[in-house]
Motif scaffolding. Structure first.
Motif, PDB file in Angstrom:
ATOM      1  N   ASP A  93     -78.566   9.016  44.014  1.00 55.76           N
ATOM      2  CA  ASP A  93     -79.732   8.311  43.469  1.00 55.76           C
ATOM      3  C   ASP A  93     -79.858   6.922  44.081  1.00 55.76           C
ATOM      4  O   ASP A  93     -80.921   6.544  44.609  1.00 55.76           O
ATOM      5  CB  ASP A  93     -79.600   8.159  41.954  1.00 55.76           C
ATOM      6  CG  ASP A  93     -80.051   9.398  41.183  1.00 55.76           C
ATOM      7  OD1 ASP A  93     -80.632  10.315  41.796  1.00 55.76           O
ATOM      8  OD2 ASP A  93     -79.812   9.437  39.957  1.00 55.76           O
ATOM      9  N   THR A  94     -78.799   6.144  44.003  1.00 57.25           N
ATOM     10  CA  THR A  94     -78.878   4.762  44.456  1.00 57.25           C
ATOM     11  C   THR A  94     -79.051   4.677  45.970  1.00 57.25           C
ATOM     12  O   THR A  94     -79.797   3.842  46.477  1.00 57.25           O
ATOM     13  CB  THR A  94     -77.631   3.981  44.008  1.00 57.25           C
ATOM     14  OG1 THR A  94     -76.453   4.723  44.354  1.00 57.25           O
ATOM     15  CG2 THR A  94     -77.637   3.762  42.505  1.00 57.25           C
ATOM     16  N   TRP A 113     -82.675   5.486  46.906  1.00 53.14           N
ATOM     17  CA  TRP A 113     -83.575   4.373  46.587  1.00 53.14           C
ATOM     18  C   TRP A 113     -83.453   3.263  47.623  1.00 53.14           C
ATOM     19  O   TRP A 113     -84.451   2.744  48.126  1.00 53.14           O
ATOM     20  CB  TRP A 113     -83.280   3.827  45.191  1.00 53.14           C
ATOM     21  CG  TRP A 113     -84.162   2.680  44.839  1.00 53.14           C
ATOM     22  CD1 TRP A 113     -83.858   1.357  44.880  1.00 53.14           C
ATOM     23  CD2 TRP A 113     -85.542   2.749  44.435  1.00 53.14           C
ATOM     24  NE1 TRP A 113     -84.943   0.591  44.514  1.00 53.14           N
ATOM     25  CE2 TRP A 113     -85.984   1.431  44.237  1.00 53.14           C
ATOM     26  CE3 TRP A 113     -86.421   3.804  44.205  1.00 53.14           C
ATOM     27  CZ2 TRP A 113     -87.287   1.136  43.828  1.00 53.14           C
ATOM     28  CZ3 TRP A 113     -87.718   3.508  43.802  1.00 53.14           C
ATOM     29  CH2 TRP A 113     -88.134   2.194  43.618  1.00 53.14           C
ATOM     30  N   GLY A 143     -83.081  -0.795  38.479  1.00 53.89           N
ATOM     31  CA  GLY A 143     -81.649  -0.709  38.726  1.00 53.89           C
ATOM     32  C   GLY A 143     -80.853  -0.593  37.437  1.00 53.89           C
ATOM     33  O   GLY A 143     -79.938   0.228  37.330  1.00 53.89           O
ATOM     34  N   VAL A 200     -72.983   5.424  48.770  1.00 50.30           N
ATOM     35  CA  VAL A 200     -74.347   4.899  48.601  1.00 50.30           C
ATOM     36  C   VAL A 200     -74.949   4.562  49.957  1.00 50.30           C
ATOM     37  O   VAL A 200     -76.086   4.945  50.275  1.00 50.30           O
ATOM     38  CB  VAL A 200     -74.329   3.644  47.699  1.00 50.30           C
ATOM     39  CG1 VAL A 200     -75.683   2.929  47.734  1.00 50.30           C
ATOM     40  CG2 VAL A 200     -73.973   4.017  46.261  1.00 50.30           C
ATOM     41  N   HIS A 227     -76.844   6.879  34.558  1.00 52.91           N
ATOM     42  CA  HIS A 227     -75.566   7.335  35.111  1.00 52.91           C
ATOM     43  C   HIS A 227     -74.404   7.173  34.141  1.00 52.91           C
ATOM     44  O   HIS A 227     -73.352   7.792  34.330  1.00 52.91           O
ATOM     45  CB  HIS A 227     -75.278   6.578  36.412  1.00 52.91           C
ATOM     46  CG  HIS A 227     -76.217   6.914  37.520  1.00 52.91           C
ATOM     47  ND1 HIS A 227     -76.279   6.193  38.699  1.00 52.91           N
ATOM     48  CD2 HIS A 227     -77.154   7.897  37.645  1.00 52.91           C
ATOM     49  CE1 HIS A 227     -77.197   6.716  39.493  1.00 52.91           C
ATOM     50  NE2 HIS A 227     -77.747   7.744  38.867  1.00 52.91           N
ATOM     51  N   TRP A 240     -79.624  -3.503  43.212  1.00 52.76           N
ATOM     52  CA  TRP A 240     -78.191  -3.243  43.258  1.00 52.76           C
ATOM     53  C   TRP A 240     -77.421  -4.155  42.303  1.00 52.76           C
ATOM     54  O   TRP A 240     -76.502  -3.699  41.599  1.00 52.76           O
ATOM     55  CB  TRP A 240     -77.694  -3.407  44.683  1.00 52.76           C
ATOM     56  CG  TRP A 240     -76.270  -3.005  44.914  1.00 52.76           C
ATOM     57  CD1 TRP A 240     -75.277  -3.788  45.412  1.00 52.76           C
ATOM     58  CD2 TRP A 240     -75.691  -1.719  44.688  1.00 52.76           C
ATOM     59  NE1 TRP A 240     -74.112  -3.066  45.514  1.00 52.76           N
ATOM     60  CE2 TRP A 240     -74.333  -1.792  45.068  1.00 52.76           C
ATOM     61  CE3 TRP A 240     -76.180  -0.511  44.208  1.00 52.76           C
ATOM     62  CZ2 TRP A 240     -73.459  -0.710  44.986  1.00 52.76           C
ATOM     63  CZ3 TRP A 240     -75.316   0.574  44.109  1.00 52.76           C
ATOM     64  CH2 TRP A 240     -73.976   0.472  44.489  1.00 52.76           C
ATOM     65  N   TYR A 293     -78.030  -2.967  38.821  1.00 55.85           N
ATOM     66  CA  TYR A 293     -77.294  -1.707  38.613  1.00 55.85           C
ATOM     67  C   TYR A 293     -75.828  -1.995  38.320  1.00 55.85           C
ATOM     68  O   TYR A 293     -75.259  -1.496  37.347  1.00 55.85           O
ATOM     69  CB  TYR A 293     -77.425  -0.826  39.855  1.00 55.85           C
ATOM     70  CG  TYR A 293     -76.712   0.504  39.734  1.00 55.85           C
ATOM     71  CD1 TYR A 293     -77.391   1.634  39.281  1.00 55.85           C
ATOM     72  CD2 TYR A 293     -75.367   0.641  40.070  1.00 55.85           C
ATOM     73  CE1 TYR A 293     -76.740   2.858  39.158  1.00 55.85           C
ATOM     74  CE2 TYR A 293     -74.707   1.850  39.947  1.00 55.85           C
ATOM     75  CZ  TYR A 293     -75.398   2.957  39.492  1.00 55.85           C
ATOM     76  OH  TYR A 293     -74.751   4.171  39.364  1.00 55.85           O
ATOM     77  N   ARG A 294     -75.196  -2.813  39.153  1.00 56.27           N
ATOM     78  CA  ARG A 294     -73.761  -3.077  38.997  1.00 56.27           C
ATOM     79  C   ARG A 294     -73.461  -3.908  37.752  1.00 56.27           C
ATOM     80  O   ARG A 294     -72.342  -3.859  37.239  1.00 56.27           O
ATOM     81  CB  ARG A 294     -73.226  -3.783  40.242  1.00 56.27           C
ATOM     82  CG  ARG A 294     -73.213  -2.882  41.468  1.00 56.27           C
ATOM     83  CD  ARG A 294     -72.365  -3.472  42.571  1.00 56.27           C
ATOM     84  NE  ARG A 294     -72.822  -4.796  42.962  1.00 56.27           N
ATOM     85  CZ  ARG A 294     -72.160  -5.584  43.797  1.00 56.27           C
ATOM     86  NH1 ARG A 294     -71.018  -5.183  44.321  1.00 56.27           N
ATOM     87  NH2 ARG A 294     -72.634  -6.766  44.135  1.00 56.27           N
ATOM     88  N   VAL A 319     -81.466   2.964  35.911  1.00 57.58           N
ATOM     89  CA  VAL A 319     -80.754   4.031  36.612  1.00 57.58           C
ATOM     90  C   VAL A 319     -79.261   3.986  36.280  1.00 57.58           C
ATOM     91  O   VAL A 319     -78.619   5.019  36.080  1.00 57.58           O
ATOM     92  CB  VAL A 319     -80.989   3.937  38.136  1.00 57.58           C
ATOM     93  CG1 VAL A 319     -80.103   4.922  38.892  1.00 57.58           C
ATOM     94  CG2 VAL A 319     -82.462   4.210  38.445  1.00 57.58           C
ATOM     95  N   ALA A 320     -78.707   2.783  36.193  1.00 58.61           N
ATOM     96  CA  ALA A 320     -77.297   2.650  35.813  1.00 58.61           C
ATOM     97  C   ALA A 320     -77.063   3.205  34.409  1.00 58.61           C
ATOM     98  O   ALA A 320     -76.056   3.887  34.156  1.00 58.61           O
ATOM     99  CB  ALA A 320     -76.878   1.183  35.881  1.00 58.61           C
TER     100      ALA A 320
END
Length: 363
Positions: free
Chosen positions: A227-228, A231, A118, A306, A125, A289, A292-293, A121-122
């Motif tokens: 993407d998210t 997943w 996560g 999402v 982005h 998640w 990611y955030r 990937v973030a």
């Protein structure tokens, strides 16, 4: 990488590529599965993966993959050589790597792996668009309203029996075209970032306890929610497939393989088991998640996209399974039904999946 294939004499074209790239020759190589012509050389040291892109849009896919520098985002094998004439990519290998799909089925894809992925990937982005500005943008696989309503007979005549059943499921819902139109319009208006463009668990290899993302052929400037959402949709899809098994929560049977055989489940039992299976996998969704955030804040509009893409992913998996199938098992039809429910109410589904906006994750 785990594979059941055996070594063969290295093809002549692979030897030519190795020589052009200044890499050590290898007398034997192992063919790897997939849509491309891919071989892993067999050497005690510096084994590599040589991939020649074939099939539709291969030049665009090559341009996208070659544009991925690996400087930002999740871990990925090193790109050692790219030949635009041959459409060949050469990557380093990962010793003793296992696919994410294998680990998911074995229940050993950990929440820690999800957290690292996560965050990676973030970071992807958040990268600059300059690296992908000149490559063909990836296109999410969401069909048009026309396709969900009717398909040309010339196309349908080439379908498998499973594909005909799958499209009948999609076209039988009069509200689905509207849900997909809303999603296409929302993603078209969304801010662009660098994306992987095809983020599924079978695109992840795990080596030395760390996740590596491979196959960057859909890399480019796109909606990060694709993407998210894809997943997260993978985990929802797995929960549905686990309904007749004892994986995840112990709700299974006394059968040696933990799978129900020749036993019908009532609607209430399917719902009960489905909720339990999703509850068992939700910590993996939340781990991805939250990580990611913590790196890249999101707003309510992105969360809605999402969640909608997670719902579409279940329908996309239905079509992928149907391609070579003579019939569709009930579980795949159930997954499609859940996907449509998510698409009908992304905001409500976001709460159920643990994606609700919190102050810490707000933009």
């Amino acid at each position: 990488m785990t594979t059941t294939n055996h070594a063969h004499p290295t093809p002549a074209w692979v030897l030519d590529v190795l020589a052009e790239a200044g890499l050590p020759s290898a007398p034997t190589a192992v063919p790897l599965p997939g849509r491309n012509e891919t071989w892993r050389t067999e050497r005690p040291t510096q084994s590599v993966v040589v991939k020649q892109l074939v099939g539709p849009n291969r030049r665009q896919r090559f341009a996208r993959a070659a544009a991925h520098t690996g400087h930002r985002g999740p871990l990925t094998p090193t790109l050692l050589h790219a030949d635009a004439d041959r459409l060949v990519l050469v990557h380093s290998t990962l010793a003793d790597a296992v696919t994410g799909s294998e680990l998911l089925v074995e229940q050993t894809f950990t929440t820690e792996l999800c957290r690292e992925l996560g965050a990676g990937v973030a970071d992807l982005h958040l990268g600059p668009l300059d690296d992908v500005r000149d490559v063909p943008p990836p296109v999410p696989s969401v069909p048009s309203e026309q396709a969900v309503s009717a398909l040309p007979i010339e196309l349908v005549s080439q379908f498998s029996a499973g594909e005909i059943q799958a499209w009948r499921i999609l076209q039988s819902d009069p509200q689905l075209p509207g849900y997909l139109r809303d999603l296409r319009e929302a993603t078209a208006a969304a801010p662009r970032t660098p994306v992987h463009g095809d983020l599924r668990i079978d695109q992840v290899l795990v080596a030395d306890g760390r996740p590596y993302v491979v196959d960057w052929e859909e890399h480019g400037a796109g909606d990060p929610a694709y993407d998210t959402g894809s997943w997260i949709g993978e985990w929802v899809y797995r929960a549905v497939l686990d309904i007749p098994t004892s994986r995840g929560d112990g709700l299974g049977t006394a059968q040696p393989d933990g799978v129900l055989h020749h036993q019908d489940l009532t609607t209430a039992e399917v719902v009960q088991r489905g909720v339990a299976k999703l509850d068992a996998l939700t910590p993996h969704i939340v781990a991805f998640w939250d990580a990611y955030r913590a790196v890249r804040p999101v707003d309510a509009a992105e969360i809605a996209r999402v969640t909608a893409f997670a719902g579409w992913h279940l329908l996309d998996r239905l079509l992928a399974h149907a391609h070579a199938a003579s019939s569709l098992p009930g579980l795949h039809r159930a997954a499609a039904g859940i996907g449509k429910r998510i698409l009908s109410n992304p905001a409500g589904a976001a709460d159920a999946l643990g994606l609700a906006l919190t102050e810490a994750g707000a933009a």
